[in-house]
Scaffold this active site. Structure first.
Site, PDB file in Angstrom:
ATOM      1  CG  HIS A 148      12.803   6.661  -4.808  1.00 14.60           C
ATOM      2  ND1 HIS A 148      14.263   6.488  -4.901  1.00 14.60           N
ATOM      3  CD2 HIS A 148      13.094   5.441  -6.196  1.00 14.60           C
ATOM      4  CE1 HIS A 148      15.102   5.814  -5.668  1.00 14.60           C
ATOM      5  NE2 HIS A 148      14.037   4.962  -6.390  1.00 14.60           N
ATOM      6  CD  GLU A 188       8.544   0.340 -10.555  1.00 11.32           C
ATOM      7  OE1 GLU A 188       8.028   0.441 -12.236  1.00 11.32           O
ATOM      8  OE2 GLU A 188       8.915  -0.125 -10.104  1.00 11.32           O
TER       9      GLU A 188
HETATM   10  N1  ACO Z   1       1.843   7.941  -0.432  1.00  7.75           N
HETATM   11  C1  ACO Z   1       2.019   8.420   0.224  1.00  7.75           C
HETATM   12  N2  ACO Z   1       2.309   8.882   1.592  1.00  7.75           N
HETATM   13  C2  ACO Z   1       3.758   8.337   1.334  1.00  7.75           C
HETATM   14  C3  ACO Z   1       3.519   7.358   0.488  1.00  7.75           C
HETATM   15  C4  ACO Z   1       3.015   7.588  -1.453  1.00  7.75           C
HETATM   16  N3  ACO Z   1       3.468   7.549  -1.802  1.00  7.75           N
HETATM   17  N4  ACO Z   1       5.499   7.902   0.300  1.00  7.75           N
HETATM   18  C5  ACO Z   1       6.117   7.834   1.411  1.00  7.75           C
HETATM   19  N5  ACO Z   1       4.549   8.560   1.639  1.00  7.75           N
HETATM   20  C6  ACO Z   1       4.928   9.271   3.252  1.00  7.75           C
HETATM   21  C7  ACO Z   1       5.046   7.436   4.416  1.00  7.75           C
HETATM   22  O1  ACO Z   1       3.408   7.830   4.634  1.00  7.75           O
HETATM   23  C8  ACO Z   1       5.340   8.741   5.877  1.00  7.75           C
HETATM   24  O2  ACO Z   1       4.185   9.553   6.504  1.00  7.75           O
HETATM   25  P1  ACO Z   1       4.920   9.468   8.092  1.00  7.75           P
HETATM   26  O3  ACO Z   1       6.300  10.271   8.253  1.00  7.75           O
HETATM   27  O4  ACO Z   1       3.253  10.560   8.271  1.00  7.75           O
HETATM   28  O5  ACO Z   1       4.497   8.646   8.377  1.00  7.75           O
HETATM   29  C9  ACO Z   1       6.680   8.922   4.960  1.00  7.75           C
HETATM   30  O6  ACO Z   1       6.132   9.569   3.493  1.00  7.75           O
HETATM   31  C10 ACO Z   1       8.082   9.147   4.311  1.00  7.75           C
HETATM   32  O7  ACO Z   1       7.414   7.712   4.279  1.00  7.75           O
HETATM   33  P2  ACO Z   1       9.277   6.346   4.360  1.00  7.75           P
HETATM   34  O8  ACO Z   1       8.235   4.626   3.972  1.00  7.75           O
HETATM   35  O9  ACO Z   1       9.969   6.297   5.753  1.00  7.75           O
HETATM   36  O10 ACO Z   1       9.640   6.624   2.734  1.00  7.75           O
HETATM   37  P3  ACO Z   1      10.633   5.475   2.496  1.00  7.75           P
HETATM   38  O11 ACO Z   1      11.385   6.481   1.298  1.00  7.75           O
HETATM   39  O12 ACO Z   1      11.020   5.023   2.839  1.00  7.75           O
HETATM   40  O13 ACO Z   1       8.833   4.982   1.080  1.00  7.75           O
HETATM   41  C11 ACO Z   1       8.686   4.292  -1.024  1.00  7.75           C
HETATM   42  C12 ACO Z   1      10.421   4.786  -0.031  1.00  7.75           C
HETATM   43  C13 ACO Z   1       8.800   2.836   0.056  1.00  7.75           C
HETATM   44  C14 ACO Z   1       9.168   4.275  -2.582  1.00  7.75           C
HETATM   45  C15 ACO Z   1       7.074   5.265  -0.557  1.00  7.75           C
HETATM   46  O14 ACO Z   1       7.663   6.122  -1.081  1.00  7.75           O
HETATM   47  C16 ACO Z   1       6.137   4.276  -0.875  1.00  7.75           C
HETATM   48  O15 ACO Z   1       5.712   3.298  -0.114  1.00  7.75           O
HETATM   49  N6  ACO Z   1       5.481   4.797  -2.378  1.00  7.75           N
HETATM   50  C17 ACO Z   1       4.406   4.443  -2.762  1.00  7.75           C
HETATM   51  C18 ACO Z   1       5.092   3.057  -3.411  1.00  7.75           C
HETATM   52  C19 ACO Z   1       5.964   2.831  -4.717  1.00  7.75           C
HETATM   53  O16 ACO Z   1       5.519   3.657  -6.148  1.00  7.75           O
HETATM   54  N7  ACO Z   1       6.452   1.955  -5.166  1.00  7.75           N
HETATM   55  C20 ACO Z   1       8.427   2.317  -6.461  1.00  7.75           C
HETATM   56  C21 ACO Z   1       9.050   3.239  -5.592  1.00  7.75           C
HETATM   57  S1  ACO Z   1      10.241   3.160  -7.244  1.00  7.75           S
HETATM   58  C22 ACO Z   1      11.120   1.505  -7.350  1.00  7.75           C
HETATM   59  O17 ACO Z   1      11.116   0.741  -6.198  1.00  7.75           O
HETATM   60  C23 ACO Z   1      11.499   0.700  -8.613  1.00  7.75           C
END
Ligand code: ACO
Length: 359
Positions: free
Chosen positions: A246, A301
């Site tokens: 998140h 989610e």
């Molecule tokens: N699975 C695997 N790796 C992940 C995940 C995940 N679900 N989420 C983040 N990471 C990793 C990224 O690959 C990244 O790794 P790195 O630093 O080695 O490159 C690191 O964690 C940070 O990722 P960011 O994208 O910078 O983190 P951010 O906080 O911006 O992302 C997000 C938030 C978009 C929700 C992300 O966690 C994600 O894509 N989750 C999966 C989709 C999801 O469940 N979305 C619903 C969110 S809740 C809502 O919107 C109501």
């Protein structure tokens, strides 16, 4: 200046506070725990819109007023709308919502609060070649939505589970769709326009479009024994695990447990909870191993997908149900913005070429 307005504060609000470090959500002075599972959709509307919408019916009269709005929308929109069957449920709900006359009054607010409850079941049934089921204005909105979806009265536990979901997602700070709704409201375009902006922002996969893929993941895993192998392979391919991580929360999203509780209370009707729990545990363990410096926890989610599937919604309609809950927040924020009276109009830094100087 910050890309994506990350860490930019753009409003004062009395509506909700998301504490990403503590994993705490406060809505109008109440913790999520106090509200989810103890509050109906109608009570949440009364709480969120209190003091914001002149002439909104008193709390005790809201169920009947929403029932009348559902009936009106069915008669004036659903039975007359000729929508291309090719549209997905969210596009259908958005198209039908666009037929509601714009305004900033209580009538517009009531129609918008009733709209996804009427339009979502109608869209799903039309797509299956079934006739839409007319609303029963005497029922609470969550129970009536489920009845319009399946054609039979839901159990009390199913209606309570939908209420818990709708209350849990009603408001969440200045998320993308709420910000979009506030921008449109600030131009005084009207509440229908503000809510249409909210739906349009919500449907994106980076915002409210995520829970559908959680179902695809559970379908592909199939049984707890396959969880670790499947999840490892997904991460090896560079995929993200849906329902985890998140932008704001650095600990577990408090909404995940509110929804898991609602699924538990459904008992045998709670769907694939055992599989989901096994997948969740495996995913959290693998994410800890692979990303030791980044806290990646379960987000709202993951259990949204389980709960809405158990209630009979199709994965491509989950966003419509999210929109119903979040309309409460969009309307409250729209009114808060209108009351402040200030047009939202930030500036940009021009980095393109300058006109050539005359020689
Ligand atoms: N699975 C695997 N790796 C992940 C995940 C995940 N679900 N989420 C983040 N990471 C990793 C990224 O690959 C990244 O790794 P790195 O630093 O080695 O490159 C690191 O964690 C940070 O990722 P960011 O994208 O910078 O983190 P951010 O906080 O911006 O992302 C997000 C938030 C978009 C929700 C992300 O966690 C994600 O894509 N989750 C999966 C989709 C999801 O469940 N979305 C619903 C969110 S809740 C809502 O919107 C109501």
């Amino acid at each position: 200046m910050s890309d994506g307005l990350e860490n930019v504060v753009a409003a004062h609000t009395v509506l909700s506070d998301v504490d990403g470090a503590a994993g705490r959500l406060v809505i109008r002075g109440h913790s999520l725990d106090e509200l989810a599972g103890h509050t109906s959709f109608e009570q949440m509307v009364a709480l969120m819109l209190d003091g914001f919408v002149p002439d909104l019916p008193a709390a005790k009269d809201l169920p009947a007023a929403l029932g009348a709005a559902r009936r009106e929308l069915f008669d004036t929109v659903v039975v007359k709308a000729a929508l291309p069957a090719k549209l997905g449920p969210v596009e259908m709900v958005r198209a039908m919502t666009a037929l509601i006359p714009d305004g900033e009054d209580a009538g517009a607010a009531l129609r918008l609060l009733a709209a996804p409850a009427v339009f979502t079941p109608a869209a799903l049934r039309l797509r299956q070649g079934l006739a839409p089921v007319a609303p029963d204005p005497a029922l609470p909105q969550a129970a009536d939505m489920l009845r319009m979806l399946t054609g039979v009265a839901p159990t009390q536990a199913q209606a309570a589970a939908l209420d818990t979901y709708l209350v849990t997602v009603a408001d969440h700070g200045l998320n993308a769709s709420t910000f979009a709704a506030r921008v449109v409201a600030s131009t005084r375009a009207g509440l229908v326009s503000a809510v249409l902006a909210g739906i349009s922002a919500l449907k994106g996969p980076l915002h409210g479009g995520a829970p559908g893929p959680v179902i695809e993941m559970l379908d592909a895993i199939g049984s707890p024994a396959n969880a670790r192998t499947w999840l490892e392979a997904a991460l090896d391919r560079g995929d993200r695990l849906m329902g985890f991580g998140h932008r704001v929360y650095r600990v577990r999203d408090p909404r995940a447990d509110a929804l898991k509780g609602a699924i538990r209370r459904l008992g045998p009707d709670g769907g694939r909870l055992a599989l989901a729990e096994a997948v969740e545990q495996a995913a959290l363990a693998i994410l800890r191993e692979r990303k030791p410096n980044r806290t990646l926890e379960t987000n709202v989610e993951f259990y949204t997908a389980l709960l809405l599937e158990a209630l009979g919604f199709t994965p491509d309609s989950f966003t419509c149900v999210f929109a119903l809950g979040r309309t409460v927040g969009w309307l409250a924020h729209a009114h808060e913005q209108i009351a402040g009276g200030k047009l939202i109009r930030p500036q940009s830094v021009y980095v393109g070429p300058q006109p050539r100087q005359a020689a």
